[in-house]
Design a protein around this motif. Structure first.
Motif, PDB file in Angstrom:
ATOM      1  N   ALA A   6     -12.395 -24.470 -11.902  1.00 25.41           N
ATOM      2  CA  ALA A   6     -11.453 -25.337 -12.625  1.00 25.41           C
ATOM      3  C   ALA A   6     -11.938 -26.775 -12.681  1.00 25.41           C
ATOM      4  CB  ALA A   6     -10.076 -25.282 -11.956  1.00 25.41           C
ATOM      5  N   PHE A   7     -12.620 -27.215 -11.636  1.00 26.45           N
ATOM      6  CA  PHE A   7     -13.024 -28.620 -11.533  1.00 26.45           C
ATOM      7  C   PHE A   7     -14.239 -28.948 -12.409  1.00 26.45           C
ATOM      8  CE2 PHE A   7     -15.242 -32.109  -9.216  1.00 26.45           C
ATOM      9  CZ  PHE A   7     -14.272 -33.091  -9.409  1.00 26.45           C
ATOM     10  N   ARG A   8     -15.217 -28.036 -12.449  1.00 27.89           N
ATOM     11  CA  ARG A   8     -16.470 -28.325 -13.155  1.00 27.89           C
ATOM     12  C   ARG A   8     -16.585 -27.679 -14.536  1.00 27.89           C
ATOM     13  NH1 ARG A   8     -20.929 -30.480 -11.711  1.00 27.89           N
ATOM     14  NH2 ARG A   8     -22.045 -29.047 -13.092  1.00 27.89           N
ATOM     15  N   PHE A   9     -15.637 -26.823 -14.884  1.00 31.62           N
ATOM     16  CA  PHE A   9     -15.795 -26.011 -16.095  1.00 31.62           C
ATOM     17  C   PHE A   9     -16.133 -26.846 -17.329  1.00 31.62           C
ATOM     18  CE2 PHE A   9     -14.253 -24.142 -20.029  1.00 31.62           C
ATOM     19  CZ  PHE A   9     -14.881 -22.905 -20.014  1.00 31.62           C
ATOM     20  N   TRP A  10     -15.325 -27.866 -17.597  1.00 33.20           N
ATOM     21  CA  TRP A  10     -15.514 -28.591 -18.854  1.00 33.20           C
ATOM     22  C   TRP A  10     -16.821 -29.371 -18.880  1.00 33.20           C
ATOM     23  CZ3 TRP A  10     -13.211 -26.880 -22.831  1.00 33.20           C
ATOM     24  CH2 TRP A  10     -11.935 -26.301 -22.717  1.00 33.20           C
ATOM     25  N   SER A  11     -17.252 -29.910 -17.748  1.00 33.64           N
ATOM     26  CA  SER A  11     -18.526 -30.644 -17.751  1.00 33.64           C
ATOM     27  C   SER A  11     -19.694 -29.685 -17.993  1.00 33.64           C
ATOM     28  CB  SER A  11     -18.721 -31.425 -16.452  1.00 33.64           C
ATOM     29  OG  SER A  11     -18.747 -30.564 -15.344  1.00 33.64           O
ATOM     30  N   GLU A  18     -26.418 -28.048 -22.561  1.00 35.53           N
ATOM     31  CA  GLU A  18     -27.702 -27.699 -21.942  1.00 35.53           C
ATOM     32  C   GLU A  18     -27.932 -26.187 -21.950  1.00 35.53           C
ATOM     33  OE1 GLU A  18     -28.628 -30.939 -18.576  1.00 35.53           O
ATOM     34  OE2 GLU A  18     -26.809 -29.792 -18.226  1.00 35.53           O
ATOM     35  N   SER A  19     -29.200 -25.821 -21.936  1.00 33.08           N
ATOM     36  CA  SER A  19     -29.565 -24.415 -21.793  1.00 33.08           C
ATOM     37  C   SER A  19     -29.865 -24.131 -20.322  1.00 33.08           C
ATOM     38  CB  SER A  19     -30.809 -24.091 -22.629  1.00 33.08           C
ATOM     39  OG  SER A  19     -31.943 -24.736 -22.083  1.00 33.08           O
ATOM     40  N   LEU A  20     -29.897 -22.848 -19.975  1.00 31.82           N
ATOM     41  CA  LEU A  20     -30.227 -22.463 -18.601  1.00 31.82           C
ATOM     42  C   LEU A  20     -31.647 -22.895 -18.258  1.00 31.82           C
ATOM     43  CD1 LEU A  20     -28.697 -18.877 -18.663  1.00 31.82           C
ATOM     44  CD2 LEU A  20     -27.766 -20.839 -17.450  1.00 31.82           C
ATOM     45  N   LEU A  21     -32.536 -22.854 -19.252  1.00 29.40           N
ATOM     46  CA  LEU A  21     -33.918 -23.263 -19.043  1.00 29.40           C
ATOM     47  C   LEU A  21     -34.008 -24.758 -18.741  1.00 29.40           C
ATOM     48  CD1 LEU A  21     -36.609 -21.720 -19.059  1.00 29.40           C
ATOM     49  CD2 LEU A  21     -36.926 -22.460 -21.435  1.00 29.40           C
ATOM     50  N   GLU A  22     -33.229 -25.555 -19.498  1.00 29.33           N
ATOM     51  CA  GLU A  22     -33.220 -27.003 -19.269  1.00 29.33           C
ATOM     52  C   GLU A  22     -32.693 -27.341 -17.877  1.00 29.33           C
ATOM     53  OE1 GLU A  22     -32.571 -28.756 -23.791  1.00 29.33           O
ATOM     54  OE2 GLU A  22     -30.856 -27.988 -22.679  1.00 29.33           O
ATOM     55  N   ARG A  23     -31.774 -26.527 -17.392  1.00 29.03           N
ATOM     56  CA  ARG A  23     -31.215 -26.743 -16.049  1.00 29.03           C
ATOM     57  C   ARG A  23     -32.086 -26.109 -14.963  1.00 29.03           C
ATOM     58  NH1 ARG A  23     -24.631 -26.687 -15.626  1.00 29.03           N
ATOM     59  NH2 ARG A  23     -24.286 -28.491 -16.991  1.00 29.03           N
TER      60      ARG A  23
END
Length: 394
Positions: A138-143, A149-154
């Motif tokens: 609930a806390f991080r969902f919107w960010s 970003e893509s999974l690769l970028e992360r």
């Protein structure tokens, strides 16, 4: 063979709190014998270390670690063989699989519902998929959702071919779940939580929604629920229900609305492309089929989640097939017959839009401006400029 072992699959994005749920479950299992398979992407299996530190390694249950891969791809064979071994050994009441944070739920479910030809093991003989559970932060969902970003970028995947966006993965995990566990509710306001629950309900009207703090969810809320049905799960997403005129109205008090846009006229590719480039930010989820003038034989499908917008081919329009093929398909599909147009056949645009504080009139007016004009309808469509990317098949 004894009775089939119920399998609970625990999904959720990285950091959502899956391991915390698992720790709580194992500490409050009330005598139930639970086997656990933990699947983790990293070389150092932090998740399983946490579980062991929580006391799990000192119990009589079985912990199996599958590392350096993802359930939906490289470790599928390992997973199937491990589940078969655990099931054949018997002496367990439940099997819980904690999937990696970047695994998609559908391939995991397919592992339990179809015979794997390569491995030659049919897990449905030993197990029954009981529930697909997704933990949503609930806390991080919107960010995470709005990051673009893509999974690769992360750096959350080592596969350079993995082009998935974080927002697409979050939506996939929510839309295919039987139960949604909302984590970190103590970090948000009660008003926010109510609105967030309504948003999840709009995305997946069928799922049970359970708010929790520190992973505290009673075992009876998630074990032995007998909820999973592949066909039903495949049709459970809110956008599909909206498309089938199953509107979910109760979320509107929080500004979460949805509507279906249906038009029997094709899009002009340039104007449609320009509209997509300036996509309204208040739309959080949209999906459906569209008719593009320059690709008159093939239906397109739009899938948007956050800032991720994808288009691909959805197969030929029935109207583009031979008369004999059309008749055969129309005889088999009564729903197609009821919406068949004598001139256009099955060609139409039909898309669902879900958003926060959406201006429906403005969106529909914008979309209507992308349709061919009366003059363009009688022109040569093949001469229209088409800047949209080619339809991919997947």
């Amino acid at each position: 063979m004894n009775k089939k072992i119920p399998v609970t699959v625990l999904s959720g994005y990285l950091g959502a709190g899956k391991t915390t749920v698992l720790n709580y479950l194992l500490a409050n299992k009330d005598g139930k014998k639970i086997a656990v398979i933990v699947n983790d992407m990293s070389e150092i299996n932090i998740d399983s270390q946490l579980i062991q530190n929580g006391g799990f390694s000192r119990t009589k249950e079985t912990l199996v670690e599958l590392t350096n891969g993802c359930i939906c791809c490289t470790l599928r064979e390992d997973l199937i063989m491990e589940v078969e071994k655990l099931a054949k050994n018997g002496n367990i009441d439940y099997l819980v699989i904690e999937s990696t944070g970047i695994s998609e739920p559908i391939p995991v479910a397919q592992t339990f519902t179809y015979i794997d030809e390569e491995v030659g093991i049919d897990l449905s003989k030993f197990c029954t998929l009981d529930a697909m559970i997704t933990v949503v932060d609930a806390f991080r969902f919107w960010s995470d959702y709005e990051s673009g970003e893509s999974l690769l970028e992360r750096k959350q995947t080592d596969d350079v071919q993995d082009i998935r966006d974080v927002s697409d993965l979050l939506i996939d995990q929510i839309e295919f779940a039987n139960i949604l566990l909302i984590s970190k509710t103590d970090l948000v306001t009660p008003e926010y939580l109510q609105a967030f629950k309504s948003f999840l309900k709009k995305l997946n009207p069928e799922a049970a929604i359970v708010p929790m703090v520190n992973g505290a969810v009673a075992p009876e809320e998630i074990l032995d629920k007998r909820l999973f049905d592949f066909e039903k799960a495949s049709q459970g997403a809110g956008w599909i229900k909206e498309l089938n005129d199953e509107h979910i109205p109760e979320t509107e008090e929080y500004g979460i609305t949805s509507f279906v846009y249906r038009r029997k006229r094709p899009f002009h590719p340039e104007r449609w492309y320009d509209w997509l480039k300036a996509f309204p930010q208040e739309i959080v989820r949209s999906k459906g089929f569209f008719w593009l003038a320059t690709r008159n034989n093939m239906s397109g499908i739009l899938s948007q989640a956050g800032s991720s917008i994808q288009i691909q081919g959805a197969g030929n329009w029935v109207a583009s097939l031979s008369k004999d093929e059309q008749q055969m398909i129309l005889q088999e599909d009564s729903s197609l017959t009821s919406r068949w147009d004598d001139i256009l056949g099955d060609r139409l645009t039909e898309m669902v839009w879900i958003g926060l504080e959406m201006d429906r009139y403005e969106i529909e007016t914008g979309l209507d401006s992308c349709l061919l004009t009366d003059e363009e309808m009688v022109s040569d469509w093949t001469k229209l400029s088409d800047p949209l990317p080619p339809f991919s098949s997947n």
